[in-house]
Scaffold this motif. Structure first.
Motif, PDB file in Angstrom:
ATOM      1  N   ASN A   9      49.847  42.643  36.114  1.00  0.00           N
ATOM      2  CA  ASN A   9      50.984  42.029  36.811  1.00  0.00           C
ATOM      3  C   ASN A   9      51.761  43.067  37.621  1.00  0.00           C
ATOM      4  N   ARG A  10      51.033  43.745  38.476  1.00  0.00           N
ATOM      5  CA  ARG A  10      51.647  44.761  39.345  1.00  0.00           C
ATOM      6  C   ARG A  10      50.799  44.872  40.608  1.00  0.00           C
ATOM      7  N   ARG A  11      51.322  44.325  41.700  1.00  0.00           N
ATOM      8  CA  ARG A  11      50.567  44.374  42.945  1.00  0.00           C
ATOM      9  C   ARG A  11      50.794  45.698  43.654  1.00  0.00           C
TER      10      ARG A  11
ATOM     11  N   THR B 292      47.110  46.388  41.511  1.00  0.00           N
ATOM     12  CA  THR B 292      45.867  45.635  41.660  1.00  0.00           C
ATOM     13  C   THR B 292      44.955  46.232  42.730  1.00  0.00           C
TER      14      THR B 292
ATOM     15  N   ARG C  81      40.357  40.093  44.713  1.00  0.00           N
ATOM     16  CA  ARG C  81      41.742  40.311  44.263  1.00  0.00           C
ATOM     17  C   ARG C  81      42.607  39.150  44.734  1.00  0.00           C
TER      18      ARG C  81
ATOM     19  N   ASP D  28      46.554  38.189  44.687  1.00  0.00           N
ATOM     20  CA  ASP D  28      47.959  38.493  44.420  1.00  0.00           C
ATOM     21  C   ASP D  28      48.768  38.085  45.642  1.00  0.00           C
TER      22      ASP D  28
ATOM     23  N   GLY E  95      43.789  39.927  39.241  1.00  0.00           N
ATOM     24  CA  GLY E  95      44.934  39.128  39.648  1.00  0.00           C
ATOM     25  C   GLY E  95      46.197  39.415  38.893  1.00  0.00           C
ATOM     26  N   THR E  96      47.289  38.930  39.470  1.00  0.00           N
ATOM     27  CA  THR E  96      48.608  39.007  38.850  1.00  0.00           C
ATOM     28  C   THR E  96      48.881  37.673  38.163  1.00  0.00           C
ATOM     29  N   GLN E  97      50.152  37.353  37.953  1.00  0.00           N
ATOM     30  CA  GLN E  97      50.488  36.127  37.245  1.00  0.00           C
ATOM     31  C   GLN E  97      50.040  34.875  37.987  1.00  0.00           C
TER      32      GLN E  97
END
Length: 673
Positions: free
Chosen positions: A369-371, A434, A452, A454, A481-483
């Motif tokens: 959870n960090r782009r 990411t 990816r 995000d 991916g993130t959230q």
């Protein structure tokens, strides 16, 4: 027709109700709930009629004439006006600031609005998409009991649908909706989802399940013309099912018979700008107002909802097993990074698991959870780091774009060629986002199809759905991916989830951080193993890389034990007098200088004393400076919600009389403190 006086609500920050004269000719008398064009200051604006009478306290020479009533549009119902009035009262905002932004922009702007054309288009074409009928799947016993309980509920009935990930909550919603639509010949159903990217998949399921039934969607990705058309379909009662994000709770739904809130725990249901309302809480109030059932579904319910279910205020329906036969919950394993040192952010165990899935043609998901590429770049010679010049945050390295970007104020800079302090040219990225994980995987697995997803990779309209479609088609081997990928998506071939760097939330000063982390881990873990395990397929796994493998939160995740974890958190909240055992409001102040914001809050703290109210000392916000604006906050608490509301009304009157060079706002029931 005789002249009458219209009380009109306008979207203004302070007093939002003003009286206007209506000089009637041969037309009908305006009525409450209609939109009207009026002069305000030096412009013309659209307002909402909230009262019609014959007298006013405004002096005749100061009374202005209303210009036009939009009579083509049916008046907003008394129930809708009551909802707007409740929201305005509870969240301490003017009525016009609540009611008008909930309408499509094309209806609330001055100028010519071709409402007649939109109404004719809706009457001619509607929003029905014909499709081949799809048979209702056979539910398991728990699903059938839940669907029957929802479909047969009478009156105000709040129901918590608590089901593990993959337990078929969506199918329960759909079959319960079918029962309601069959029983209520003109009834409407509102289904809320927390994020826009979750609407296409659910919209497709609804259209396939209910061919010939008009479906309206309401979210911010629609064009203004589309949004008005869909809103009109809901307002006229033609749309039987309304699917949308949080803003749709304020839609006009004259025949509403059921509300469904999917992923009810998600913080996205709380608006974070302007009117800071909770769509979930307003939905519960609206269901009570109308005397209809409401369903709150989640695998990890919010502690407030869990508390209500435990106290008997909500009825709990449970789905303890996955819906697909032979599909089981994934095995969760903790990877201790103190023992298995990561290489390029990935431990050897996780790399081996990725390699195994690639060999078997199965999909893997890496969740971070960090782009961006790296959270910060630094100079190892002098210690310089890439701080944002406008915020108390770091500039994030976005390597593909060759930019440093602040995720708070959107400031962008070129990557410096050398250290601005000492001139050292060897600047190093610290940490991983990411983009950096994607780069490392491409080097380690050059033949793998890596994607990816995000906020950076899905900026263009439709790009997110196109990306998810490629995953569903099996065109992706490893998804990063993130959230955005953590909930709601059903990836049939996904058997491995790797979770990177979740530890930072363990030590947050936000008391909700552990609740959110647990929900996030359980949701993303639930993406694995949702289909039946075929012969020779891998056992579905969730691998969590951590330096704190003994932490109780991770132990609960390994056991898939939300019940015990939620119980322990509720006991901590009770002992610490925190929500849901305490009610809160947060006063924020912004100024060019922190001292000004703090001084205003201190004066606000001292201006009114009220029994049963705790007013804490003002403090700077965690992110103190954003876009060169200094920010501070003041927390107000009470064990009684009515007492807090009474205090806030009196307090706001005092605050509005204070003269200060600050911008301030009040949030009721804050989520971020």
């Amino acid at each position: 027709m005789a002249t009458c006086i219209l009380t009109v609500a306008l979207d203004t920050p302070l007093n939002s109700s003003f009286d206007y004269r209506w000089r009637g000719d041969d037309g009908p008398r305006p009525c409450v709930g209609q939109l009207v064009l009026v002069p305000f200051a030096h412009r013309e604006v659209v307002g909402l009629i909230t009262g019609v009478g014959d007298t006013t306290e405004v002096a005749p020479e100061k009374l202005k004439d209303a210009l036009a009533v939009r009579s083509q549009l049916a008046p907003l119902s008394t129930q809708w006006l009551a909802l707007a009035a409740f929201a305005a009262d509870y969240y301490q905002r003017p009525l016009g600031e609540v009611a008008l932004p909930g309408l499509p922009r094309n209806l609330r702007v001055a100028g010519t609005v071709n409402l007649d054309r939109a109404l004719k288009k809706l009457a001619k074409h509607g929003l029905v998409h014909d499709s081949a009928p799809v048979d209702m799947p056979v539910l398991n016993d728990a699903q059938q009991q839940a669907a029957d309980a929802i479909g047969g509920a009478v009156g105000f009935t709040p129901l918590l649908l608590y089901g593990v990930t993959g337990s078929g909550k969506t199918e329960v919603y759909l079959q319960a909706c079918a029962q309601v639509l069959a029983r209520e010949s003109e009834g409407q159903i509102l289904i809320l989802v927390p994020e826009i990217n979750l609407t296409p998949q659910l919209e497709g399921n609804i259209r396939a399940r209910f061919p010939g039934v008009m479906l309206a969607t309401l979210h911010s990705s629609l064009s203004e013309g589309e949004r008005m058309l869909h809103w009109l379909a809901a307002h006229q009662g033609k749309a039987r099912i309304i699917l949308g994000t949080r803003l749709s709770i304020l839609a006009s739904l004259p025949q509403l018979k059921l509300i469904v809130i999917d992923e009810e725990h998600d913080p996205s249901y709380k608006q974070q700008e302007g009117l800071r309302y909770s769509a979930r809480d307003l939905a519960v109030w609206r269901a009570r107002q109308l005397g209809i059932p409401i369903v709150l579904g989640s695998a990890t319910p919010s502690l407030e909802t869990w508390h209500h279910a435990g106290s008997g205020r909500y009825r709990k329906l449970e789905l303890r097993e996955r819906a697909v036969k032979d599909a089981v919950l994934p095995r969760v394993k903790l990877l201790d990074m103190e023992r298995d040192k990561p290489k390029d952010g990935l431990t050897s165990h996780l790399l081996a698991a990725l390699r195994q899935r690639l060999e078997r043609g199965e999909q893997s998901l890496l969740f971070l959870n960090r782009r961006g590429y790296a959270p910060v770049i630094c100079c190892e010679s002098c210690g310089w780091i890439s701080n944002c010049t406008r915020c108390t945050s770091f500039m994030v390295l976005h390597k593909p774009e060759h930019r440093l970007r602040c995720h708070h104020c959107s400031l962008e800079l070129r990557i410096p060629r050398h250290c601005p302090t000492c001139g050292n040219v060897d600047l190093q990225p610290l940490g991983r986002g990411t983009q950096r994980v994607e780069e490392g995987l491409q080097q380690m697995f050059p033949a793998a199809r890596i994607l990816r997803i995000d906020a950076d990779s899905t900026r263009l309209k439709g790009s997110a759905q196109a990306a998810f479609d490629s995953v569903h088609r099996g065109e992706v081997d490893i998804l990063i991916g993130t959230q955005m990928v953590a909930k709601g998506h059903d990836f049939k071939k996904l058997t491995l989830v790797g979770i990177l760097n979740p530890d930072t939330a363990l030590f947050s000063q936000d008391y909700r951080a552990s609740e959110r982390l647990f929900a996030q881990l359980m949701q993303v873990a639930g993406r694995a193993g949702r289909a039946a395990r075929g012969e020779g397929a891998s056992v579905s796994e969730v691998l969590i890389q951590t330096r704190y493998a003994a932490h109780p939160l991770y132990s609960a995740v390994v056991r898939h034990d939300y019940d015990r974890f939620a119980g322990s958190l509720l006991e901590e909240r009770r002992q610490a007098a925190l929500p849901p055992y305490m009610y809160q409001a947060l006063l924020r102040a912004e100024a060019r200088e922190l001292a000004l914001a703090m001084a205003f809050l201190q004066a606000a703290r001292d201006c009114l004393v009220h029994d049963g109210i705790t007013i804490n000392d003002p403090i700077p916000m965690t992110m103190t400076r954003v876009h060169n604006v200094e920010r501070a906050q003041l927390l107000v608490e009470s064990a009684s919600r009515p007492a807090l509301q009474a205090f806030l009304k009196a307090w706001l009157a005092q605050l509005r009389d204070m003269k200060a060079r600050v911008k301030w706002s009040l949030e009721v029931d804050p989520l971020d403190i």
